[in-house]
Enzyme design. Structure first.
Site, PDB file in Angstrom:
ATOM      1  N   HIS A 191       0.814  -1.222   0.000  1.00 19.37           N
ATOM      2  CA  HIS A 191       0.000   0.000   0.000  1.00 19.37           C
ATOM      3  C   HIS A 191       0.841   1.263   0.000  1.00 19.37           C
ATOM      4  O   HIS A 191       0.422   2.284  -0.528  1.00 19.37           O
ATOM      5  CB  HIS A 191      -1.019  -0.026   1.144  1.00 19.37           C
ATOM      6  CG  HIS A 191      -2.201  -0.863   0.789  1.00 19.37           C
ATOM      7  ND1 HIS A 191      -2.336  -2.156   1.204  1.00 19.37           N
ATOM      8  CD2 HIS A 191      -3.262  -0.596   0.003  1.00 19.37           C
ATOM      9  CE1 HIS A 191      -3.437  -2.663   0.692  1.00 19.37           C
ATOM     10  NE2 HIS A 191      -4.027  -1.734  -0.033  1.00 19.37           N
ATOM     11  N   GLU A 431     -11.300 -10.714  -4.383  1.00 17.58           N
ATOM     12  CA  GLU A 431      -9.849 -10.593  -4.192  1.00 17.58           C
ATOM     13  C   GLU A 431      -9.265 -11.759  -3.406  1.00 17.58           C
ATOM     14  O   GLU A 431      -8.098 -11.766  -3.077  1.00 17.58           O
ATOM     15  CB  GLU A 431      -9.508  -9.257  -3.531  1.00 17.58           C
ATOM     16  CG  GLU A 431     -10.243  -8.971  -2.240  1.00 17.58           C
ATOM     17  CD  GLU A 431      -9.911  -7.590  -1.664  1.00 17.58           C
ATOM     18  OE1 GLU A 431      -8.935  -6.959  -2.094  1.00 17.58           O
ATOM     19  OE2 GLU A 431     -10.642  -7.162  -0.756  1.00 17.58           O
ATOM     20  N   ASP A 455      -4.660  -8.240  -4.161  1.00 18.87           N
ATOM     21  CA  ASP A 455      -4.787  -9.327  -3.193  1.00 18.87           C
ATOM     22  C   ASP A 455      -5.030 -10.657  -3.868  1.00 18.87           C
ATOM     23  O   ASP A 455      -4.510 -11.679  -3.432  1.00 18.87           O
ATOM     24  CB  ASP A 455      -5.939  -9.028  -2.216  1.00 18.87           C
ATOM     25  CG  ASP A 455      -5.494  -8.066  -1.143  1.00 18.87           C
ATOM     26  OD1 ASP A 455      -4.421  -8.294  -0.570  1.00 18.87           O
ATOM     27  OD2 ASP A 455      -6.195  -7.069  -0.907  1.00 18.87           O
ATOM     28  N   CYS A 502     -10.132  -3.149 -10.119  1.00 20.23           N
ATOM     29  CA  CYS A 502      -9.563  -1.942  -9.499  1.00 20.23           C
ATOM     30  C   CYS A 502      -8.192  -2.176  -8.893  1.00 20.23           C
ATOM     31  O   CYS A 502      -7.657  -1.300  -8.217  1.00 20.23           O
ATOM     32  CB  CYS A 502     -10.519  -1.362  -8.461  1.00 20.23           C
ATOM     33  SG  CYS A 502     -10.855  -2.491  -7.101  1.00 20.23           S
TER      34      CYS A 502
HETATM   35  C1  PEP Z   1      -6.795  -5.070  -4.444  1.00 24.57           C
HETATM   36  O1  PEP Z   1      -6.587  -5.907  -3.558  1.00 24.57           O
HETATM   37  O2  PEP Z   1      -6.535  -5.265  -5.646  1.00 24.57           O
HETATM   38  C2  PEP Z   1      -7.367  -3.763  -4.113  1.00 24.57           C
HETATM   39  C3  PEP Z   1      -7.725  -2.922  -5.041  1.00 24.57           C
HETATM   40  O3  PEP Z   1      -7.456  -3.432  -2.802  1.00 24.57           O
HETATM   41  P1  PEP Z   1      -6.229  -3.005  -1.882  1.00 24.57           P
HETATM   42  O4  PEP Z   1      -5.046  -2.741  -2.769  1.00 24.57           O
HETATM   43  O5  PEP Z   1      -6.652  -1.786  -1.140  1.00 24.57           O
HETATM   44  O6  PEP Z   1      -6.028  -4.183  -1.010  1.00 24.57           O
HETATM   45 MG    MG Z   2      -7.399  -5.663  -1.606  1.00 23.67          MG
END
Ligand code: PEP
Ligand code: MG
Length: 582
Positions: A191, A431, A455, A502
């Site tokens: 992140h 995910e 994920d 996403c």
């Molecule tokens: C993902 O897991 O692809 C996602 C968009 O959520 P995050 O990156 O916040 O875990």
């Molecule tokens: Mg995620």
């Protein structure tokens, strides 16, 4: 011959190029020196702020703990808060700063250690256990005093060099106008890397020994395209990179002209491009770059400067503001996805946080916190342009339970005569592999889904998304990933449930033709890459992309798929940034 002895290579985590001085940030340094202060008032103020911050953090922990552990066990945290309010202790701390003229962390450390010594000498279990609590409070206060120092030190335009950064650190530093990030650990979809990308701050991660090889104040070049760092560049290297920065600026300006153009393939297939919002500050750039709405709002990141859980009112204001600014376009608000690498100040240490208490699991265990957020979202939905999305779904039960909580919130609002969108759409993130497998059943319970590849890949391949040691095993083009995507998209189509994507894969230029070919019609990406994503789609022929996907589904190794995708890309796509990555 180009010079290479001052170049070190890591993982390109956020594109862009920057030249600035290094600021070494040592987070875990526990050594506390017996240092004198010149400004006593300043020192007392630092202590005061750290105590208040610690109290706010503990209140947040308490809120979580009450639901999870019950009132009696959560009392530990109440007791910790009381220690922070103890007038005798506080007076001693302030008085010692005045008398001894020492830095506040030294005073806190020595004062608490006195009690700790006595407690640890005790034979009573109760006392020994309490000693742990006191140790926790001491460390929390010291951490908060130090954090304040780091931030006030970072006033110039520096590149932060650190062993590791949390997403919260990344956000905090960006507010001090940091020009780049270099870390020893971390992967592409950690992140911290995502936040750096969305803030448009070049970053290179996985650069082992960076904090040994780079010294405070060294001039460095961060090349976030190639994933390299140049330490104390010579005039020729500076000249080359200054030219690159100029060229980049020209390309960015040119691509920006696409902002009001649709993302439509050469043979007329329309793809919806949405923005991922991590921080409020990004919204402007997302709108400017021509997003058709927000496909992922990471709400857990929006409130990082508040240590308490935001209350219903605060959340409602923020969500209403977002919905209004983007209106008539739609926004997808994801409920808090805390845990994993987005750590809570809970002091609950998990051995496997990504497999632990995370996302919907925390929310269903803390229904009051969940409901507060849901009511805020519902109240903000009066213009009917908000959708709710639930993260980390692993079973149908979790979907059903979430829906029940949402229904309860609706009734609560109705009872108070507060308006909301009764037909608000509810979706989930796909995910976790189990959710992909039961996609058909999930489709019966939701209005839409969004694939979270960040994920999904880590859980499908059992590769930690933030671990640079195994980053070469984190493979977007692994056959299992591509086939799983295909399965999710096909099930969605069969059941007439819209499927978006996403995760960061949607912003990977190489992956876009394959994703479109697999049938995706909605991509959500960070604001800065929107013009380039549009440009690639406008270069693309959908029929050819579909054929590419059909071929890739049959291939058996990551290498084969990657080569196929590269071959397609170089034959069909004009990518202005290509020269920067090679
Ligand atoms: C993902 O897991 O692809 C996602 C968009 O959520 P995050 O990156 O916040 O875990
Ligand atoms: Mg995620």
């Amino acid at each position: 011959m180009e010079r290479s002895d001052n170049i070190i290579k890591g993982i390109a985590a956020a594109p862009g190029i920057t030249i600035a001085n290094a600021y070494l940030f040592f987070k875990d340094e526990e050594i506390i020196y017996d240092t004198c202060v010149t400004d006593i008032e300043e020192a007392k103020k630092a202590l005061d702020e750290a105590l208040n911050k610690s109290k706010r953090e503990l209140r947040k922990v308490l809120a979580l703990a009450i639901d999870k552990m019950g009132k009696s066990r959560a009392a530990i945290f109440e007791a910790q808060i009381m220690v922070l309010d103890d007038p005798i202790l506080l007076n001693t701390l302030y008085k010692r700063i005045e008398d001894e003229k020492k830095i506040p962390e030294y005073i806190v450390n020595t004062e608490f250690s006195k009690y700790l010594k006595l407690m640890n000498e005790s034979k009573e279990i109760y006392m020994l256990e309490r000693a742990n609590d006191i140790e926790d409070i001491k460390n929390r206060i010291i951490r908060n005093i130090k954090k304040k120092k780091w931030l006030s030190k970072i006033s110039e335009d520096v590149i932060v060099v650190s062993k590791n950064l949390t997403p919260a650190d990344t956000v905090l530093f960006s507010r001090a106008d940091v020009k780049g990030y270099v870390t020893e650990f971390g992967g592409l979809t950690s992140h911290a890397a995502i936040v750096a990308r969305s803030l448009h701050i070049p970053a290179v991660v996985g650069l082992h020994e960076a904090t040994k090889k780079i010294h405070d104040g060294d001039q460095i070049i961060v090349d976030g395209f190639k994933g390299i760092i140049i330490i104390n560049p010579d005039p020729e290297q500076i000249r080359v990179y200054t030219n690159k920065i100029k060229k980049l600026y020209e390309i960015d300006s040119e691509l920006l002209k696409l902002r009001s153009e649709p993302a439509i393939t050469k043979d007329g297939k329309k793809i919806q491009i949405l923005g991922n919002l991590d921080l409020n500050e990004e919204l402007e750039i997302i709108i400017q770059n021509g997003a058709e709405g927000l496909g992922l709002i990471r709400t857990e990141q929006m409130f990082t400067n508040v240590e308490d859980f935001p209350n219903e009112e605060e959340q409602c204001i923020l969500y209403s503001d977002l919905a209004e600014r983007v209106y008539p376009n739609q926004i997808i608000i994801r409920t808090f996805d805390i845990g994993g690498d987005k750590v809570l100040p809970t002091d609950v240490k998990e051995n496997n946080p990504f497999l632990g208490w995370r996302g919907i699991r925390i929310m269903l265990d803390n229904v009051e916190i969940f409901k507060t957020q849901l009511r805020a979202i519902l109240r903000a939905s009066v213009h009917k342009n908000i959708k709710i999305m639930i993260p980390m779904i692993t079973s149908l039960i979790e979907v059903k339970k979430s829906r029940t909580v949402i229904d309860e919130c609706k009734i609560e609002l109705q009872n108070k005569n507060l308006p909301f969108d009764n037909n608000i759409q509810i979706g989930v993130m796909i995910e976790v592999p189990s959710a992909a497998v039961i996609m058909k059943d999930i489709c019966n319970e939701v209005d839409f889904v969004s694939i979270g590849t960040n994920d999904l890949i880590q859980y499908l391949l059992a590769v930690d998304r933030g671990n640079d040691i195994i980053s070469d095993l984190y493979q977007e083009f692994h056959p299992a990933v591509i086939r799983t995507l295909k399965q999710i998209i096909s099930e969605g189509k069969k059941n007439k449930i819209p499927v978006g994507l996403c995760g960061e894969m949607a912003a990977d230029t190489l992956a876009i033709p394959l994703l479109i070919g697999l049938g995706l019609e909605q991509l959500s990406v960070s604001g800065v890459v929107i013009p380039n994503v549009k440009s690639i789609i406008r270069n693309l022929n959908y029929k050819q992309a579909k054929k590419l996907a059909e071929q890739c589904i049959e291939l058996k190794t990551e290498n084969e798929i990657k080569n196929k995708v590269k071959e397609f890309y170089h034959k069909n796509i004009i990518d202005d940034y290509e020269n920067f990555t090679q």
